[in-house]
Design a protein around this motif. Structure first.
Motif, PDB file in Angstrom:
ATOM      1  N   ILE A 187       0.907  -1.081  -0.140  1.00  0.00           N
ATOM      2  CA  ILE A 187       0.005  -0.015   0.074  1.00  0.00           C
ATOM      3  C   ILE A 187       1.080   1.414  -0.045  1.00  0.00           C
ATOM      4  O   ILE A 187       0.469   2.452  -0.668  1.00  0.00           O
ATOM      5  CB  ILE A 187      -1.023  -0.087   1.290  1.00  0.00           C
ATOM      6  CG1 ILE A 187      -1.974   1.106   0.975  1.00  0.00           C
ATOM      7  CG2 ILE A 187      -0.221   0.083   2.527  1.00  0.00           C
ATOM      8  CD1 ILE A 187      -3.035   0.936   2.153  1.00  0.00           C
ATOM      9  N   ASN A 188       2.015   1.246   0.621  1.00  0.00           N
ATOM     10  CA  ASN A 188       2.888   2.408   0.795  1.00  0.00           C
ATOM     11  C   ASN A 188       3.306   2.677  -0.750  1.00  0.00           C
ATOM     12  O   ASN A 188       3.190   3.933  -1.068  1.00  0.00           O
ATOM     13  CB  ASN A 188       4.079   1.944   1.551  1.00  0.00           C
ATOM     14  CG  ASN A 188       5.218   3.336   1.657  1.00  0.00           C
ATOM     15  OD1 ASN A 188       4.729   4.441   1.693  1.00  0.00           O
ATOM     16  ND2 ASN A 188       6.288   2.802   1.497  1.00  0.00           N
ATOM     17  N   TYR A 189       3.865   1.830  -1.524  1.00  0.00           N
ATOM     18  CA  TYR A 189       4.250   2.098  -2.791  1.00  0.00           C
ATOM     19  C   TYR A 189       3.287   2.306  -3.678  1.00  0.00           C
ATOM     20  O   TYR A 189       3.498   3.028  -4.693  1.00  0.00           O
ATOM     21  CB  TYR A 189       5.464   0.960  -3.246  1.00  0.00           C
ATOM     22  CG  TYR A 189       6.738   1.157  -2.465  1.00  0.00           C
ATOM     23  CD1 TYR A 189       7.359   2.128  -2.597  1.00  0.00           C
ATOM     24  CD2 TYR A 189       6.975   0.105  -1.503  1.00  0.00           C
ATOM     25  CE1 TYR A 189       8.805   2.308  -1.933  1.00  0.00           C
ATOM     26  CE2 TYR A 189       8.327   0.025  -0.760  1.00  0.00           C
ATOM     27  CZ  TYR A 189       9.166   1.230  -1.081  1.00  0.00           C
ATOM     28  OH  TYR A 189      10.392   1.226  -0.514  1.00  0.00           O
ATOM     29  N   GLN A 190       2.124   1.646  -3.491  1.00  0.00           N
ATOM     30  CA  GLN A 190       1.117   1.959  -4.538  1.00  0.00           C
ATOM     31  C   GLN A 190       0.802   3.547  -4.539  1.00  0.00           C
ATOM     32  O   GLN A 190       0.696   4.052  -5.416  1.00  0.00           O
ATOM     33  CB  GLN A 190      -0.173   0.949  -4.127  1.00  0.00           C
ATOM     34  CG  GLN A 190      -0.170  -0.482  -4.313  1.00  0.00           C
ATOM     35  CD  GLN A 190      -1.410  -1.184  -3.729  1.00  0.00           C
ATOM     36  OE1 GLN A 190      -2.441  -0.421  -3.650  1.00  0.00           O
ATOM     37  NE2 GLN A 190      -1.376  -2.225  -3.527  1.00  0.00           N
ATOM     38  N   GLU A 191       0.504   4.112  -3.114  1.00  0.00           N
ATOM     39  CA  GLU A 191       0.360   5.415  -2.903  1.00  0.00           C
ATOM     40  C   GLU A 191       1.378   6.217  -3.570  1.00  0.00           C
ATOM     41  O   GLU A 191       1.069   7.388  -4.260  1.00  0.00           O
ATOM     42  CB  GLU A 191      -0.081   5.812  -1.484  1.00  0.00           C
ATOM     43  CG  GLU A 191      -1.221   4.989  -0.998  1.00  0.00           C
ATOM     44  CD  GLU A 191      -2.626   5.558  -1.648  1.00  0.00           C
ATOM     45  OE1 GLU A 191      -2.744   6.801  -2.025  1.00  0.00           O
ATOM     46  OE2 GLU A 191      -3.273   4.829  -2.016  1.00  0.00           O
ATOM     47  N   GLN A 192       2.757   5.833  -3.528  1.00  0.00           N
ATOM     48  CA  GLN A 192       3.628   6.657  -3.945  1.00  0.00           C
ATOM     49  C   GLN A 192       3.710   6.732  -5.435  1.00  0.00           C
ATOM     50  O   GLN A 192       3.824   7.700  -6.171  1.00  0.00           O
ATOM     51  CB  GLN A 192       4.839   6.250  -3.356  1.00  0.00           C
ATOM     52  CG  GLN A 192       5.266   6.343  -2.126  1.00  0.00           C
ATOM     53  CD  GLN A 192       6.696   5.865  -1.678  1.00  0.00           C
ATOM     54  OE1 GLN A 192       7.715   5.935  -2.385  1.00  0.00           O
ATOM     55  NE2 GLN A 192       6.916   5.565  -0.447  1.00  0.00           N
ATOM     56  N   VAL A 193       3.463   5.460  -6.044  1.00  0.00           N
ATOM     57  CA  VAL A 193       3.333   5.524  -7.429  1.00  0.00           C
ATOM     58  C   VAL A 193       2.167   6.331  -8.055  1.00  0.00           C
ATOM     59  O   VAL A 193       2.369   7.144  -9.051  1.00  0.00           O
ATOM     60  CB  VAL A 193       3.475   3.866  -8.094  1.00  0.00           C
ATOM     61  CG1 VAL A 193       2.840   3.901  -9.649  1.00  0.00           C
ATOM     62  CG2 VAL A 193       4.646   3.239  -7.765  1.00  0.00           C
ATOM     63  N   LEU A 194       1.190   6.200  -7.525  1.00  0.00           N
ATOM     64  CA  LEU A 194       0.116   7.094  -8.177  1.00  0.00           C
ATOM     65  C   LEU A 194       0.401   8.404  -7.796  1.00  0.00           C
ATOM     66  O   LEU A 194      -0.450   9.385  -8.637  1.00  0.00           O
ATOM     67  CB  LEU A 194      -1.252   6.487  -7.375  1.00  0.00           C
ATOM     68  CG  LEU A 194      -1.595   5.070  -8.056  1.00  0.00           C
ATOM     69  CD1 LEU A 194      -2.921   4.508  -7.152  1.00  0.00           C
ATOM     70  CD2 LEU A 194      -1.859   5.129  -9.409  1.00  0.00           C
ATOM     71  N   ALA A 195       0.854   8.767  -6.647  1.00  0.00           N
ATOM     72  CA  ALA A 195       1.083  10.137  -6.458  1.00  0.00           C
ATOM     73  C   ALA A 195       2.108  10.759  -7.494  1.00  0.00           C
ATOM     74  O   ALA A 195       2.061  11.793  -8.063  1.00  0.00           O
ATOM     75  CB  ALA A 195       1.789  10.530  -5.102  1.00  0.00           C
TER      76      ALA A 195
END
Length: 291
Positions: A187-195
């Motif tokens: 979830i951490n990197y998911q949000e980073q990628v979409l950001a």
């Protein structure tokens, strides 16, 4: 004229925010004798994120491949006002970057060498110092700098996904095409990628991203394209597309659509539809449907 001068393309001219960078009209794709996409049409403008959503087998990745120029297609797909298949390979690579769903590398290249490949289209256009700055910037942004010297083949699936994203980002193109970029990430990197995708659009570029997560599509996209059985069911803002009726019908499972505590659009599946008075038997799990 020198040999280098004849074969070195000029950098693409900037496109103004809000202008159309990618356009699809009556696009159809047939692979292996089977029609996968039929009569899809839409536009993508600089400064916006377009999310492509739909159930498994809807044709999302196939459509993205056609937009990238990887699949033969019927109809018209224009990039910067020119048919995508008419661009020479290097000219195309200067205008669109692609993060594909499968990024297999069989040779033991180091992570930094993989990321450097994204600067190949800019060879002899930008100085080495500029290339190095961009490579370092994207490796830091993707949190891959700390294992820059490791072999790509030794990485986990999530680490490989981040390296592949860094490579695509180093191309510095006006159009970024991402095929399920968060699939292997926590979830951490998911949000980073979409950001990163959203920030890329806000800087004046265009982003097209295939997503399974409807909540992420609602949160990060400006427009949503919904596919079902290879056809376009809806195209518009998240509020226009992600309605209870349409999502429940297309995904064949009832959902509730509302707002969370922060006011963001929230899509929640009804876990036991036969126990919810608002759900119908047509959307219920077969094993839970009363006899």
């Amino acid at each position: 004229m020198s040999r280098i001068g004849r074969f070195t393309p000029h950098p693409p001219a900037p496109i103004g925010r809000g202008e159309v960078v990618l356009s699809a009209a009556d696009v159809s794709v047939t692979l292996g004798g089977k029609r996968i996409i039929a009569e899809v049409g839409f536009q993508v403008r600089c400064g916006e994120v377009l999310a492509i959503i739909g159930p498994n087998g809807a044709g999302k990745s196939t459509l993205l491949g056609a937009l990238a120029g990887d699949h033969p297609y019927g109809g018209a797909i224009t990039l910067d006002g020119r048919e995508v298949t008419a661009w020479p390979n290097r000219e195309l690579a200067l205008r669109r970057a692609v993060l594909r769903q499968n990024n297999s590398v069989s040779f033991p290249f180091s992570v930094v060498d993989i990321v450097k490949m994204g600067r190949a289209p800019w060879r002899s256009i930008t100085p080495v110092e500029e290339d190095d700055r961009i490579i370092a910037e994207e490796m830091l942004r993707s949190d891959t700098f700390r294992f820059a010297e490791r072999s790509y083949t030794s990485l986990s699936g999530g680490e490989r996904a981040r390296v592949s994203l860094a490579r695509a980002m180093t191309q510095r193109t006006g159009l970024l095409l991402l095929d399920e970029p968060t699939a292997a990430l926590d979830i951490n990197y998911q949000e980073q990628v979409l950001a990163v995708a959203r920030r890329t659009a806000r800087q004046g570029n265009a982003v097209v991203v295939v997503l399974h997560d409807l909540a992420a599509a609602a949160a990060y996209s400006d427009r949503v394209l919904m596919l079902a059985d290879g056809t376009m069911r809806a195209w518009g803002t998240p509020e226009e597309v992600l309605t209870e009726e349409l999502v429940s019908e297309v995904y064949r499972h009832p959902v509730r659509v509302g707002r969370d505590a922060d006011g963001a659009l929230a899509i929640t599946p009804i876990r036991f539809p036969d126990e919810d008075p608002a759900a119908t038997g047509t959307h219920a799990h077969p094993e839970r449907t009363p006899k």
